[in-house]
Design a protein around this motif. Structure first.
Motif, mmCIF file in Angstrom:
data_model
loop_
_atom_site.group_PDB
_atom_site.id
_atom_site.type_symbol
_atom_site.label_atom_id
_atom_site.label_comp_id
_atom_site.label_asym_id
_atom_site.label_seq_id
_atom_site.Cartn_x
_atom_site.Cartn_y
_atom_site.Cartn_z
ATOM 1 N N GLU A 81 0.815 -1.049 -0.116
ATOM 2 C CA GLU A 81 -0.097 0.094 0.044
ATOM 3 C C GLU A 81 0.859 1.261 0.066
ATOM 4 O O GLU A 81 1.935 1.084 0.020
ATOM 5 N N THR A 83 0.333 4.466 1.907
ATOM 6 C CA THR A 83 0.500 5.492 2.799
ATOM 7 C C THR A 83 1.754 5.346 3.610
ATOM 8 O O THR A 83 2.497 6.457 3.945
ATOM 9 N N VAL A 87 4.459 8.438 4.417
ATOM 10 C CA VAL A 87 4.744 8.881 5.706
ATOM 11 C C VAL A 87 6.231 8.797 6.085
ATOM 12 O O VAL A 87 6.962 9.599 6.507
ATOM 13 N N GLY A 129 -3.575 7.572 -5.008
ATOM 14 C CA GLY A 129 -3.842 7.597 -3.610
ATOM 15 C C GLY A 129 -3.328 9.162 -3.115
ATOM 16 O O GLY A 129 -2.478 10.079 -3.791
ATOM 17 N N GLU A 131 -2.642 11.764 0.346
ATOM 18 C CA GLU A 131 -2.412 11.922 1.887
ATOM 19 C C GLU A 131 -2.266 13.502 2.132
ATOM 20 O O GLU A 131 -1.619 14.331 1.377
ATOM 21 N N TYR A 263 -6.116 3.865 11.764
ATOM 22 C CA TYR A 263 -7.165 4.918 11.400
ATOM 23 C C TYR A 263 -8.079 5.151 12.903
ATOM 24 O O TYR A 263 -8.227 4.429 13.873
ATOM 25 N N GLY A 286 -10.481 5.080 2.691
ATOM 26 C CA GLY A 286 -9.378 5.785 3.452
ATOM 27 C C GLY A 286 -10.066 6.263 4.601
ATOM 28 O O GLY A 286 -11.029 6.013 5.278
ATOM 29 N N TYR A 289 -5.674 9.252 10.438
ATOM 30 C CA TYR A 289 -4.825 8.717 11.078
ATOM 31 C C TYR A 289 -4.384 9.427 12.077
ATOM 32 O O TYR A 289 -3.709 10.459 11.733
ATOM 33 N N GLY A 305 -6.306 10.341 4.391
ATOM 34 C CA GLY A 305 -6.046 10.049 3.006
ATOM 35 C C GLY A 305 -7.105 8.956 2.514
ATOM 36 O O GLY A 305 -7.940 8.385 3.062
#
Length: 426
Positions: A81, A83, A87, A129, A131, A263, A286, A289, A305
């Motif tokens: 994935e 995210t 990050v 995606g 974010e 989340y 989404g 978080y 996101g």
């Protein structure tokens, strides 16, 4: 024995890839309008990133990751994935220190999960995606939701439904967690082994189980909305108020949970119900978080996101028979007859392309009739016919394929003629 493509992967061929390009270009354009900027991260990362970032109780980490040891003895994983990698980059490159905040990013690229291949679910799939990192304002939640709904609207999808829920803050989740444990524990032996393991580690994920979805206790499980503290209730109310102000329809589903551990507060999915697409199906997921940035070594930073797979969007577009502005049209096909004309055609082809005119020619020494058929198959708007006789006279015959009209054009002005007729050039 011929070598075949690995199971769960696909070749995207000309004629189909243009649909992908259209979806990607549309999503990028909406992100530009919302002031989100592209980030590109590696296809593989250290395994620890996903164990910490995605959560070691998730199916992704426990069952689906492509993990291997490199020659240096390091555990490496193909990203399942986007995210966690975004990050990680946000923390490592100290993007939280930039003047303009929140940091608003989008990404696209292949992801990898080892699971049973089926329609819309591949072992290598492409995600798009977004974010937004650095803001705890409910307005940014509404912005992200508006962004994804704008992408689907611009693509022309119908029957798209936004489903939202609140998972609350840490205090609310802990209260709900205990209620879930108390609810499921007396009968947990009736559930699958995964749910039995999740009971103590992350009981919220029992609600997301596909095997036991019909168990009677699922329908009577405590709702997170009954355990939201005052702060969480206020946050969720503000998110809904913003969506109402933006005239974005939504449905609140208290059973909606996300499969990842990080989340909090707003969680959402986008679903579509279309003929030929089966039952109501999730095409995007989404949420907000908290704690993810800290888990990866950064400062306390909230984020929100979403991600969707391009494959599922294509399935939806095809099921709804949405007309796509996808063109494989060629501006000009150069037909040549005779050795001198063939040599000149190579030169003309180069000049056409340098002028921004898509063009091609025969390379198989076909006869004129076969070359004209090739031009037709390539959807050429114009065919330029050059023989040795025309070359000697300094002329070339240009045929407009749709109307069948043709005229002789001086070779010296041929490129300019084609620019005027294909681009409106001067």
């Amino acid at each position: 024995m011929s070598i075949q493509i690995p199971r769960g992967t696909q070749d995207i061929l000309p004629g189909e890839v243009e649909i992908w390009q259209h979806i990607e270009a549309t999503a990028k354009e909406v992100c530009r309008q919302y002031n989100y900027h592209e980030i590109r991260t590696p296809i593989f990362e250290h395994t620890d990133l996903f164990q910490r970032g995605v959560g070691d109780t998730t199916d992704i980490v426990q069952k689906e990751m492509y993990t291997f040891e490199d020659r240096g003895g390091r555990s490496i994983t193909l990203r399942p994935e986007g995210t966690a990698a975004v990050v990680r980059s946000y923390v490592e490159k100290k993007l939280y220190g930039q003047a303009n905040q929140p940091t608003k990013l989008f990404y696209q690229g292949p992801m990898f999960r080892y699971e049973r291949p089926q329609a819309g679910r591949m072992r290598q799939f492409v995600q798009f995606g977004v974010e937004a990192l650095g803001s705890a304002d409910p307005a940014i939640d509404a912005e992200v939701l508006a962004l994804v709904m704008s992408i689907y609207a611009k693509l022309g999808l119908k029957n798209v439904k936004l489903v939202i829920n609140s998972l609350g803050d840490k205090e609310s989740r802990q209260a709900h967690r205990q209620a879930l444990v108390d609810h499921f524990k007396p009968s947990i032996a009736e559930f699958c082994s995964d749910c039995q393991e999740r009971l103590e580690k992350n009981p919220l994920r029992i609600l997301d189980c596909k095997k036991d979805r019909e168990h009677p206790l699922m329908g009577t499980a405590p709702s997170i909305l009954d355990y939201l503290n005052e702060e969480s209730q206020s946050y969720f109310t503000q998110v809904k108020a913003y969506l109402d102000a933006l005239d974005i329809p939504y449905v609140v589903d208290p059973t909606l949970v996300r499969g990842l551990d990080y989340y909090y507060h707003t969680a959402f999915e986008v679903m579509i119900d279309g003929e030929g697409f089966g039952a109501i199906t999730t095409i995007c997921g989404g949420g907000r978080y908290t704690g993810l940035v800290e888990d990866i070594g950064g400062p306390s930073t909230p984020g929100i996101g979403f991600a969707f797979s391009i494959e599922r969007v294509i399935m939806a577009l095809k099921a709804q028979k949405v007309p796509l502005p996808v063109s494989t049209e060629l501006d000009c096909y150069v037909v040549s007859l005779g050795e001198k004309a063939k040599a000149k055609a190579v030169e003309l082809l180069y000049q056409l392309r340098a002028a921004g005119i898509s063009s091609d020619k025969d390379y198989l020494d076909k006869k004129m009739k076969a070359q004209l058929k090739a031009a037709d198959r390539l959807n050429a708007r114009y065919t330029a016919i050059l023989g040795d006789d025309e070359l000697e006279k300094g002329l070339i015959v240009v045929k407009q394929m749709e109307s069948g009209e043709q005229e002789e054009v001086e070779l010296e002005s041929f490129i300019q003629y084609m620019k005027q007729h294909t681009q409106g050039g001067n």
